[in-house]
Each structure stands twice: as C-alpha cells, then as structure tokens.
Design an enzyme around this catalytic site. Structure first.
Site, PDB file in Angstrom:
ATOM      1  N   CYS A  49      -2.046   0.527  15.752  1.00 32.12           N
ATOM      2  CA  CYS A  49      -1.775  -0.753  15.109  1.00 32.12           C
ATOM      3  C   CYS A  49      -0.934  -0.584  13.849  1.00 32.12           C
ATOM      4  CB  CYS A  49      -3.077  -1.462  14.776  1.00 32.12           C
ATOM      5  SG  CYS A  49      -4.113  -0.575  13.599  1.00 32.12           S
ATOM      6  N   ALA A  52      -2.333   1.396  11.038  1.00 34.83           N
ATOM      7  CA  ALA A  52      -2.252   2.842  11.236  1.00 34.83           C
ATOM      8  C   ALA A  52      -0.917   3.378  10.740  1.00 34.83           C
ATOM      9  CB  ALA A  52      -2.440   3.191  12.703  1.00 34.83           C
ATOM     10  N   ARG A  83      -5.392  12.614   9.616  1.00 33.92           N
ATOM     11  CA  ARG A  83      -4.077  13.267   9.737  1.00 33.92           C
ATOM     12  C   ARG A  83      -4.002  14.423   8.755  1.00 33.92           C
ATOM     13  NH1 ARG A  83       0.552  11.016  12.182  1.00 33.92           N
ATOM     14  NH2 ARG A  83       2.071  11.682  10.671  1.00 33.92           N
ATOM     15  N   HIS A 190       5.129   0.995   9.398  1.00 35.78           N
ATOM     16  CA  HIS A 190       6.079   1.779   8.602  1.00 35.78           C
ATOM     17  C   HIS A 190       7.027   0.829   7.882  1.00 35.78           C
ATOM     18  CE1 HIS A 190       5.803   4.673  12.296  1.00 35.78           C
ATOM     19  NE2 HIS A 190       4.720   4.781  11.542  1.00 35.78           N
TER      20      HIS A 190
END
Lengths: 481, 502
Positions: A49, A52, A83, A190
């Site tokens: 999503c 994320a 991560r 992003h």
C-alpha cells in the site's frame, strides 16, 4: 504489441484483462506492458500500500527522527525494524550506553487509535502523542507524522497539529499524508513522500534560514545521493567512491540521514539519482525550484558503476576529475576481478528470473550479463513506463515481462521457464522454493552490501551460494517425488 | 587467494575501500567497523512521568498487532481456505510478510485492493469482483472474508455485499458453487482490539457459519489459539496417546510448516489444515477445549450456547500444572484413562526439573507476550523455582491478570503486572531491576542485549531464529524442551564453566 499466443499464461484465461500486463522485450521497438493501473481485486496481487511506500521505503531510513504513525498499533508494528535500511545513528539505551540497533529500526511509535478516536477524531491524541514522544525520546532531530487509512478516513488535520507541535518543540515537525488506499501500489507512497517532503522543507527553509547551508560552506563539488536507502550498508561502498572522485557527499536522501542534513538538499550542485522510481519526483522538483540538476545513475554492477562515475565527472567537466574517474574504475576492477571471474565461470549460462519492486529489474540486467547469466523473465510490482523503457533497452530481446504479477502467474512462470535462480523478495521466496528454485533476497539482500564494484562480489557470492546449495539436488530425487 | 583481512577485527569503511583485492567470499557489513553516532551528544533520560503506558497517549514498541492478523492466522489454518481481505493492499501484504518471516512458508491471502475511489464509493464492486476472480482461478473451498479499519470506517455492509455476490456467482456458475465454496465473514476493525481478539472472533465466525449438530461423534474440539505448528503436533500426540479423536480448529501444523516436495498441481495449496467437514462436525462433539482464553473463548462459548457442547476454556497447557489440568479434563470428558505413556512423559519432565533446579531456583525473570502465553510462562517459571519479576501482556486481558494472581498466591512472589502495556514500559522496568533472564518474543532481542539479560524466545512472533515454529512448548514434552532452553541459556550466560562439570 500484443504478446504471442504461445506466451499467454494459462492461469489468466479467466481474467483476460491481465494479458495487457505482459510483454516481450524488444530493443528497437520497446514493448511496454500496461502498468501503474488499478489492481484486479482478488487476483492475489503481491503489491503493498501507499503507506508502505511512504513510511516503509523512504521515511523509515531517516536516522534521527521520532516517527509517529497515526494509526491503530498494527500499522506501526508491521514496519518496526522490518526493512534492513541501516543507519549509524543510535539512540541512548542508558547513561553512556547506545542502543543495540540503529534508532530508525529500534522503536515503533503509534498513536494507537481506538474506537472513540475514530468516532470523535484523533487530532488531540496525536498532538499529545507528539509532545509526549518528544519527552520520551529526547534529542531527536524532529518529528515525522505518517497518516494511514484510519486517520485519512476520519479526516484528521495533522498539519495543524504539526504546526502547533513545531512551535512547542522548536524542531521541524513534518506530516506525510499517504493513507494505504491511495493510488495503485507502493509507488504512490514514494510520490507522496517526495512532494510533501519538498514542500515542507522549502517552507521550513524560508522561515528558518539557519537550516540552509551558508555560502561559505558550499563547495564546488557538492553532491547529494538521492534514492539510496542504505540497505545492508550499501553506502559503505557508494560514498567513498564519490569522495575518491573529489566530490563531497553532503547528504543521502534518505538512507540513515539526519533531518538537518536532509534540509540541505537544495544547496548541493548535483543530485546523483540512484533509485529512479522512488525519487525522480523530488529530483525534478529540485530542478524546477532550485535549479539543482540531477544525473540518473545505477550503482549496481561493474559497468554501470563505472558509467555512473564517468557521468558525474562529465557533469563537473574537470579534466582532472575525468582522469580520476578512469583511474578509480581501473583500480576497482582490478580489486574485484579475481572474485568476479571465479563466479562468472561458475554461473555462466544459468537462467534467472527477476521479480522486484521496479527499478532493480533494469538495474540488474547488466549484472546478470556480467556474471554470464541469462535473464528469462522479469517482473515488477510497481514499475511505470520509464522503468519498462529502461528494461527494454537493457535486456536481451524476448525477455518475458509481467507487470504487477500475482501469485499464480509467478508459479506458472517458474514452471514454464524453469529458472536456475529467482531474485525476489521475502513473501515470494518461500513459494518459489516450494517449486525447487533457489532465491536471493532482492529487497534487503542476503549478506550485503551489493552496491558498486566491491559489493558486486557479495552479490555474486550469494547467487553462487544459492545456485550451488546441495539442497536443490535432493529436491529432484525421482524416488521420493 | 590471499586476503588482507584483519583477523578478529573489523575493517573501517576507509580500510575496506583501500583493500587492494576483495576476497572471493566478499566483505559483508558485519565485517565492517562502523562508528556509532549518538542521536544527540549527551544522554538525556526519558521523562519518568510518562514511562507507564497508561500515562501516555501513544504506544511505543507495541506488543500487539492489528486484529485482521489474528483472523488471517485462523483462516490460514483451514484446508484450502484463502482469506480475502476487504481493505487496502497493505493489510494483506504486511500480514503475509509477517507470516513468511515467522514460519518461512508461503501464505496465500487475497485482497480487494482498495484504491481511492473505493474509499469514497465503498468496497462493494471490489468485493464482488474479487470473490469471483478468486473462485474462478483458485477454486478455494473456504473464503474467510476479513474486514479491516478502512472497510469498517466507510461502513461496508459485508453481509449485504455477500448476498449480492452470491446472487451473481449463482448466475454465473449455477447453485452448485455453494457446495464447493463456503464464505465466512469476520469483522476485525483494528481500532477495537488486537490480533488475539481477531483470532477469537474468527473462531466464533467459522463455527457460527459452519458448525451443525448431528449424532454425537465422540470427538473433542480443540481451539489452540495462536501457538506454533509444533505445539499443535504435540496436542495431537497427546490425543493419540490417550486414544481420543479430536478436531483442531485452525490447524496450522499442516499449512505453516510444510515439506518441500515439488508441487503436484497448481496453484500451490498446502496439504494440511482443518477440513470444512471437520468444522461442520464440531457441533456434535463431546466438548470444546479453548487452550487460550483470549484466543478461542468466543468459539467455545458459542458451541456451548448453541449446541450444548461443554466449553473448557484455558489455561494454556504449558508446564506441569496447566498440562495436568488439560489431561485431567480430557480424561474426564471422554472417560478415557490417563495412560502410562502420558505418566511417563510427565515423569521425564519432572526428572528434568529435578536435575536442574539448582540452576533455575531464584532466577529473576521478566516475561512478555500474548496474554495466555505470558500467564502460562509465568506459571511454568514458578514451577521451576524462578521468580517472575515483571509479567507483561501486549493485549489487555482480565483473564491474564486473574491467572497471574492465582500463580502469585500459590508461589508467593510480588511481580509487577503490566496488562495491555507496550514493550517500552516493560523494557524500562528491566533496565531498572536486576533481571537474570527474559522470556519473550523476538522483539525483545534488542532489550536483552542492552539490559545484558539472556533471552529465551517464546510466544509470538519469533522470526530472528529458525526452527521455533517446529518445536512444541505445550504438553510435558514441550515443557521439557522449554526447560532445556531455559537452563542452557542460563548456563551459556551466567555459569562458570567448571561448575557444570560434576
């Protein structure tokens, strides 16, 4: 161009709209599969999503901030130390003792929205949370607030909260609005982060000139590395290369960086853009707003890293730097070639499938080539047209491409192409192994760093170890199938 | 090939980049010396007033996950069941990521893929289309429909949507489709509860939808709660020893711990999991055992109210007493005797305890986890003569506090009980008190290193070590394993070598 009949995947017969997402690469006339469009519900997509992409990929690596996730506890939990975007910045565990893990991965903070907050709004809670977090984690460089589906849907005005908190604590407080249901994949997250970060630092710099670099501090060869998130300490190989070249790496966007350095993004002479999917947006904004140019580079593999150094040297145009670049390249190749030669000999002719988020499919085409391997299919979760153009340009003709593959398509491709190796992420690798195909983790790496010349040896070693692990022999023992 | 690597030392980044040759095995980041930078120059103590989580308006390092996760856990434990998440893609991808991290297995979960317009116009279209696509490509036997925060906030009427979806499915595939696939709706808005409650709700939802009463089947139902595949195998082993037939609802032992044998068919489905007909049959059983009160109590209570199947709820059979009570209840309900083999297994655990009490007596231990696991672990700690100093649960639970108090009265110690607290508060207690041992999940690994107290991993999630999902903690044999783990951890960390040699 529609894809030939014999290439059509059987599993998609019932949802034929998937066929526009498939293509065969062609260098002369690039074939671009349909991409960056809505996911077909129920097709078992691998996509994530917007939140994320925003918090997990770009916000998460920022090293010294308190990152408050305005959500029920789950969203923050999922991104707590998952991560491997490493950093050198550690918070204090006690007097004279630093924590065991870098600050950005050590804690997860969430406003833990409850039913009454959903009904009556969560802004008050958020404001209190930010102020309290500031007392609980003293010494941070600022606060980053991330919204999620819940806070997005109830319409909390987080920006107003941020302004009030910023006044109170005297450090930057930024909001990143990227609820999970936005856009079609992580990619929009992003994008959101880029735009909102740019807007907020611009505004902050106007109000606080002390956050900008002084004229006398600026150097002629200042660069920023944009779009590297320091997976497994990639930066340990990336930064020194540019320093050897004579550049000064002022900041990295955002791998393990401090917020005060990130503020200096508009003050550099050049942005070296590594991840061209997640950070092109901000690079373009910096060109428009501050006239900071950028160059697209790939810092994976021998040839591409060499090209990156040449590009940066060419940009600055000094003969001295160009010579230095050639010297570095020659020297570095000498350093790694014995190891790489060994692996190339072992891996020649092996077939490989790549499934990553987007850009690494084209980042890694040449690497596979350098190791003598053949890419048989490529898949991207959230690539756009420009990524597919690059893939078409770099891959051999006839590589099968799938945009936003789903679980069934992955299974069928593994069966059909029978690769010797699949470069993929954590969720898919276990599925892939059930089919007897080795994998190398392509998101957080196995035993990285993989970047630049010296990191390439690690990458080659992990691929070799994957392909040559004895276990794959036992899988195919006919007596036991 | 010559290497100029420093022996026993790490390379600074400068040294690394000055190496004249990179060795064939490469140089990974754990071989680098990277100077740690403190976040701020001087240590500043956190404000003591807001260390207790009840004094704060946020959680730091939550000990709980969102509610859909628990429901998905349940769905994954059913044979050929694909959970369908009515929400944004992250609500599917993150749980899948978490499952894969812990169990190292593929997990299939479908999503309705909410995008912006769904948030505005509702999830009806995505839901109906999604179900159809899932059925036509994957042919699952069960679809567990799991809602999330977003679908609950926008007010998706799932029951209504499902009616519509059924109509359109019937139109396309004929009425027989409903013999092939069952639908379960589980409402799990994360702002109401944690993953434990999600599992609990799933247990009720599955039974409400599927369970029926027919002639008595002489079986017992077991709702295990969120325990490992190894634990479930241990439960099956106990049933076998006592010659009891049982149905385990949400049997992840066959779906989240599978052999690697090349799949014979596509799409890939694990072989195991609880079958639909078994769940249907659960209404006719002798009794239901919900091993964890907070994760399974709803399902057991439903069967009791609806079909008069007696419910026996908790405690988790970990350690001597709790396992004893489980075995006694089994024997009472079924009329089967406690067999010699079981008595032997118990004896072996007791033998192991007798062999090791000098190592465990008086050890001060800090415990944190899901409520039932934390309560059972503190009970077992006491049975080993250890002293629980801090017992915390990530999810708030009345039963947890009750269970721990019961243990306190029996063993006479004074723990700090953190009910529904976060790990940061728990961590501060550990750093301020003398703690010899930590019993918790992987999220405590950093705390363990910083507080210099060894960690024994137990509960959920464990993702930073391998094999824990294959091991049992429950039952006598599980107790044996956990005891060995605890004692060996203590020996590794605290004991002079020569003291172990007699």
């Amino acid at each position: 161009m529609a894809i030939p009949e014999e290439y059509k995947l059987k599993c998609d017969i019932t949802i034929p709209e998937r066929y526009m997402h498939h293509a065969l690469t062609n260098r002369k006339e690039p074939n671009i599969p349909a991409n960056n469009i809505k996911t077909i519900p129920g097709d078992m997509t691998e996509r994530g999503c917007a939140f994320a992409g925003c918090r997990g990929v770009i916000g998460g690596p920022i090293g010294d901030c308190i990152q408050v996730v305005h959500s029920p506890a789950g969203c923050a939990w999922y991104q707590w130390g998952t991560r491997r975007n490493l950093s050198a910045i550690y918070s204090w565990a006690g007097p004279g003792v630093l924590c065991n893990d870098s600050h950005n991965r050590r804690h997860a903070i969430s406003t833990d929205l409850q039913e009454k907050d959903v009904v009556f709004g969560g802004t008050e809670k958020l404001e209190k949370a930010c102020l309290e977090a500031w007392r609980l984690v003293p010494g941070a460089g600022g606060i980053l607030i991330f919204t999620t589906c819940t806070s997005g849907l109830i319409g909390d005005d987080c920006h107003a909260v941020a302004r009030r908190v910023q006044k109170e604590i005297g450090k930057p407080v930024f909001v990143f609005d990227s609820p999970g249901f936005c856009g079609v994949s992580q990619s929009i997250g992003h994008h959101h982060f880029n735009i909102q970060f740019y807007e907020q630092i611009t505004e902050y710099r106007e109000k606080h000139p002390e956050a900008c670099m002084n004229e006398e501090e600026k150097g002629p060869y200042d660069i920023a590395i944009v779009g590297d998130f320091n997976m497994d300490w990639d930066l340990a190989y990336i930064k020194p290369l540019f320093e050897k070249l004579g550049c000064r790496v002022v900041l990295v966007f955002t791998g393990g960086e401090r917020l005060e350095n990130l503020m200096k993004l508009p003050d550099v002479k050049l942005n070296v853009l590594h991840c061209q999917r997640s950070c092109t947006y901000i690079s373009k904004l910096l060109v428009e707003g501050f006239e900071v140019p950028y160059v697209n580079v790939s810092l994976f593999g021998l040839e591409q890293t060499a090209e990156a150094l040449r590009k940066v040297a060419a940009f600055f145009g000094s003969e001295d730097m160009k010579q230095k670049a050639e010297q570095i390249i020659e020297q570095e190749l000498k350093v790694v070639s014995p190891a790489i030669d060994f692996y190339r000999e072992k891996l020649s002719g092996k077939r490989v499938g790549i499934y990553v988020g987007g850009p690494r499919v084209w980042h890694w085409q040449k690497l596979m080539h350098e190791l003598g391997m053949k890419v048989v299919f490529g898949m991207c979760t959230f690539a756009h047209d420009d990524d597919y153009e690059k893939i078409n340009a770099r891959a051999e003709d006839g590589v099968f491409l799938v945009d936003s593959p789903n679980e069934f398509e992955i299974e069928e491709c593994l069966e059909r192409f029978k690769p010797d190796l699949f470069l993929t992420g954590l969720k898919e690798k276990y599925l892939c192994r059930k089919f007897g195909v080795p994998t190398v983790n392509s998101h957080s790496y196995e035993k990285g760093p993989y970047a630049c010349f010296r990191g390439m040896v690690n990458f080659a070693r992990d691929i070799y170890q994957g392909v040559y692990a004895p276990v794959w022999k036992f899988v195919r023992d006919n007596d036991f199938i | 090939m010559t290497t100029s690597l420093k022996l026993n030392g790490r390379l600074t980044i400068e040294e690394l980049n000055a190496l004249p040759e990179i060795p064939i095995e490469g140089i990974t980041y754990d071989q680098m010396y990277i100077e740690k930078e403190p976040i701020c120059p001087e240590y500043q103590a956190p404000d003591q007033d807001i260390i207790p989580s009840s004094n704060r308006s946020f959680v730091m390092d939550p000990g709980r996950i969102c509610m859909p996760f628990g429901a998905l856990w349940a769905g994954v434990g059913v044979h050929k069941c694909i959970p369908f998440v009515q929400g944004a893609q992250g609500c599917t991808t993150y749980p899948r990521y978490t499952f894969s991290r812990i169990f190292r297995e593929p997990v299939s979960i479908a999503t309705a893929s909410f995008h912006e317009e769904t948030a505005v116009f509702g999830g009806r279209k995505n839901f109906i289309e999604g179900l159809r696509n899932l059925i036509i490509r994957y042919h699952p036997e069960v679809i567990a429909i799991v809602t999330v925060c977003s679908s609950e906030i926008i007010g998706d009427d799932m029951e209504g949507f499902l009616e519509e979806a059924r109509d359109s499915l019937e139109e396309e595939f004929g009425p027989d489709i409903f013999d092939e696939v069952k639908f379960i709706i589980i409402h799990t808005p994360s702002f109401v509860g944690s993953h434990v409650e999600g599992y609990n709700r799933a247990s009720a939802a599955f039974l409400k939808t599927l369970a029926k009463r027919s002639s008595p089947n002489n079986k017992v139902n077991i709702i295990p709660g969120m325990i490992t595949p190894g634990d479930i195998r241990e439960i099956k082993h106990i049933l076998k020893l006592m010659d009891i037939e049982g149905t385990i609802l949400f049997d992840i032992s066959g779906t989240l711990d599978c052999p690697l044998r090349l799949p014979q068919s596509m799409p890939y489905y694990p072989k195991g999991g609880t079958r639909v007909e078994e769940i249907v049959d659960m209404g006719s059983s002798l009794a239901t055992f919900a091993l964890c009160h907070d994760a399974g109590e709803a399902g057991a209570t439903y069967l009791e109210k609806r079909f008069k199947v007696p419910a026996i709820i908790g405690p988790m059979p970990l350690g001597i007493r709790y396992t004893d009570s489980f075995i006694k209840n089994l024997s009472e309900i079924t009329g089967k005797p406690i067999t010699d083999e079981i008595k032997d297994e118990r004896g072996i655990l007791i033998d192991a305890m007798a062999d090791t009490f000098h190592y465990t007596m008086g050890v001060r231990v800090a415990i944190y986890g899901d409520p039932d696991i934390a309560a059972a672990a503190s009970r077992f700690s006491c049975e080993l003569g250890m002293v629980p100093v801090i017992v915390g649960s990530g999810t708030e639970s009345k039963q947890f506090v009750k269970d721990v108090w019961e243990t306190v009265h029996e063993y006479d110690f004074e723990p700090v009980i953190l009910n529904g607290s976060d790990m940061f508060e728990w961590e501060e207690y550990i750093k301020k008190n003398k703690i010899d041992l930590i019993l918790s999940n992987s999220k405590a690994a950093n705390i363990s290193k910083e507080a210099n107290a060894p960690l024994v991993r137990i509960g959920f999630p464990i993702y930073d070590r391998v094999g824990y999902q294959r091991r049992a903690y429950v039952g006598y044999r599980g107790g044996e394993y956990l005891l060995d783990l605890i004692v060996n951890t203590l020996l590794d960390s605290k004991f002079p070598d020569d003291r172990i040699h007699q």
